[in-house]
Scaffold this motif. Sequence first.
Motif, PDB file in Angstrom:
ATOM      1  N   PRO A  86       0.845  -1.198   0.000  1.00 25.20           N
ATOM      2  CA  PRO A  86       0.000   0.000   0.000  1.00 25.20           C
ATOM      3  C   PRO A  86       0.882   1.250   0.000  1.00 25.20           C
ATOM      4  N   GLU A  87       0.696   2.086  -0.972  1.00 27.12           N
ATOM      5  CA  GLU A  87       1.596   3.222  -1.167  1.00 27.12           C
ATOM      6  C   GLU A  87       1.642   4.132   0.054  1.00 27.12           C
ATOM      7  N   GLY A  88       2.836   4.360   0.570  1.00 29.42           N
ATOM      8  CA  GLY A  88       3.047   5.285   1.676  1.00 29.42           C
ATOM      9  C   GLY A  88       2.593   4.783   3.030  1.00 29.42           C
ATOM     10  N   LEU A  89       2.195   3.526   3.129  1.00 28.18           N
ATOM     11  CA  LEU A  89       1.641   3.041   4.398  1.00 28.18           C
ATOM     12  C   LEU A  89       2.661   3.090   5.524  1.00 28.18           C
ATOM     13  N   ALA A  90       3.842   2.541   5.295  1.00 25.41           N
ATOM     14  CA  ALA A  90       4.829   2.457   6.373  1.00 25.41           C
ATOM     15  C   ALA A  90       5.147   3.835   6.942  1.00 25.41           C
ATOM     16  N   GLU A  91       5.322   4.825   6.050  1.00 24.80           N
ATOM     17  CA  GLU A  91       5.666   6.173   6.502  1.00 24.80           C
ATOM     18  C   GLU A  91       4.510   6.825   7.260  1.00 24.80           C
ATOM     19  N   SER A  92       3.292   6.581   6.811  1.00 28.50           N
ATOM     20  CA  SER A  92       2.141   7.259   7.421  1.00 28.50           C
ATOM     21  C   SER A  92       1.810   6.722   8.807  1.00 28.50           C
ATOM     22  N   LEU A  93       2.308   5.532   9.141  1.00 27.68           N
ATOM     23  CA  LEU A  93       2.033   4.980  10.471  1.00 27.68           C
ATOM     24  C   LEU A  93       2.636   5.840  11.582  1.00 27.68           C
ATOM     25  N   GLU A  94       3.631   6.645  11.253  1.00 28.89           N
ATOM     26  CA  GLU A  94       4.273   7.501  12.252  1.00 28.89           C
ATOM     27  C   GLU A  94       3.432   8.715  12.621  1.00 28.89           C
ATOM     28  N   ARG A  95       2.449   9.063  11.766  1.00 28.79           N
ATOM     29  CA  ARG A  95       1.755  10.333  11.986  1.00 28.79           C
ATOM     30  C   ARG A  95       0.247  10.292  11.786  1.00 28.79           C
ATOM     31  N   ASP A  96      -0.265   9.237  11.143  1.00 33.97           N
ATOM     32  CA  ASP A  96      -1.677   9.243  10.767  1.00 33.97           C
ATOM     33  C   ASP A  96      -2.415   8.052  11.379  1.00 33.97           C
ATOM     34  N   PRO A  97      -3.305   8.298  12.355  1.00 38.85           N
ATOM     35  CA  PRO A  97      -4.049   7.192  12.976  1.00 38.85           C
ATOM     36  C   PRO A  97      -4.861   6.380  11.966  1.00 38.85           C
ATOM     37  N   GLU A  98      -5.372   7.042  10.918  1.00 41.05           N
ATOM     38  CA  GLU A  98      -6.178   6.334   9.924  1.00 41.05           C
ATOM     39  C   GLU A  98      -5.373   5.273   9.179  1.00 41.05           C
ATOM     40  N   SER A  99      -4.054   5.482   9.120  1.00 36.13           N
ATOM     41  CA  SER A  99      -3.232   4.533   8.381  1.00 36.13           C
ATOM     42  C   SER A  99      -3.241   3.151   9.032  1.00 36.13           C
ATOM     43  N   PHE A 100      -3.566   3.094  10.319  1.00 32.10           N
ATOM     44  CA  PHE A 100      -3.624   1.786  10.975  1.00 32.10           C
ATOM     45  C   PHE A 100      -4.809   0.962  10.470  1.00 32.10           C
ATOM     46  N   LEU A 101      -5.850   1.635  10.006  1.00 26.80           N
ATOM     47  CA  LEU A 101      -6.954   0.906   9.388  1.00 26.80           C
ATOM     48  C   LEU A 101      -6.528   0.358   8.019  1.00 26.80           C
ATOM     49  N   ARG A 102      -5.703   1.122   7.310  1.00 26.17           N
ATOM     50  CA  ARG A 102      -5.143   0.597   6.052  1.00 26.17           C
ATOM     51  C   ARG A 102      -4.248  -0.605   6.336  1.00 26.17           C
ATOM     52  N   LEU A 103      -3.502  -0.548   7.454  1.00 26.64           N
ATOM     53  CA  LEU A 103      -2.661  -1.669   7.835  1.00 26.64           C
ATOM     54  C   LEU A 103      -3.515  -2.904   8.123  1.00 26.64           C
ATOM     55  N   VAL A 104      -4.630  -2.727   8.810  1.00 27.25           N
ATOM     56  CA  VAL A 104      -5.534  -3.852   9.076  1.00 27.25           C
ATOM     57  C   VAL A 104      -6.047  -4.433   7.766  1.00 27.25           C
ATOM     58  N   ALA A 105      -6.430  -3.553   6.840  1.00 31.19           N
ATOM     59  CA  ALA A 105      -6.941  -4.028   5.544  1.00 31.19           C
ATOM     60  C   ALA A 105      -5.871  -4.791   4.774  1.00 31.19           C
ATOM     61  N   ALA A 106      -4.649  -4.269   4.785  1.00 33.81           N
ATOM     62  CA  ALA A 106      -3.555  -4.931   4.069  1.00 33.81           C
ATOM     63  C   ALA A 106      -3.219  -6.273   4.714  1.00 33.81           C
ATOM     64  N   ALA A 107      -3.218  -6.308   6.057  1.00 33.02           N
ATOM     65  CA  ALA A 107      -2.925  -7.560   6.752  1.00 33.02           C
ATOM     66  C   ALA A 107      -4.013  -8.593   6.496  1.00 33.02           C
ATOM     67  N   ARG A 108      -5.270  -8.140   6.410  1.00 35.36           N
ATOM     68  CA  ARG A 108      -6.364  -9.063   6.107  1.00 35.36           C
ATOM     69  C   ARG A 108      -6.185  -9.690   4.731  1.00 35.36           C
ATOM     70  N   ILE A 109      -5.829  -8.862   3.738  1.00 34.65           N
ATOM     71  CA  ILE A 109      -5.582  -9.384   2.397  1.00 34.65           C
ATOM     72  C   ILE A 109      -4.426 -10.378   2.415  1.00 34.65           C
TER      73      ILE A 109
END
Length: 205
Positions: free
Chosen positions: A27-50
């Motif tokens: 997911p583009e920019g996911l790793a970097e956004s985890l440092e500053r964006d709470p919403e990115s953790f939902l993207r992490l959940v979605a990516a981990a589910r896939i």
Amino acid sequence: MSDSELLSRQEIAAIREEIAGAVLRTPEGLAESLERDPESFLRLVAAARIGAEESSRLLREAIQGARAAGHSWDSVGSVLGVSRQAAQQRFAVKASAVKPGSAEGGADGTAAPDGGPVRRVITPVTAFNEMAELDAAGHDGWHLVDYGTLFLVVEASDRAWEHRRVFVGQRRRMNADGWTQVGSGSFPWGYYKRPVDRPDSPDAS
């Protein structure tokens, strides 16, 4: 027989690292956004589910591949750390899901009920002889249209065919060379076919 008997510690660690890396990197920019964006953790959940769904699919297909290679449910269960019964109950392909006799035309090579092309089922086959069976069938004008554990479904045509089984991830190259994928693949392989011209005579080049 356990994972540690089949794979080294380094191999196990590398597989786990690659899966975790793919979930974070793709997911583009996911790793970097985890440092500053709470919403990115939902993207992490979605990516981990896939990733988990894909890992589950690969496991099921790898088990069917092991069965097609002649391994017993006892052996599969041993690798999974469960009993033969538990492995079979969880991973056996249900008869209603993939049934050779349900292929159009049945196993005897008769015409389909709706008047469609003639189909036949080649069974039993294993991972070690299925390509030889397809080579012979393709030479006689049959091409692959479906497959499952221990069987192939081929359809009659007026052309000769060639078939290839390649490791997953080579779809773009195969398509560029004029091959058509059959089905969605069965990890670790994808199946491809393309028609070939029959020589007009034995002396034709």
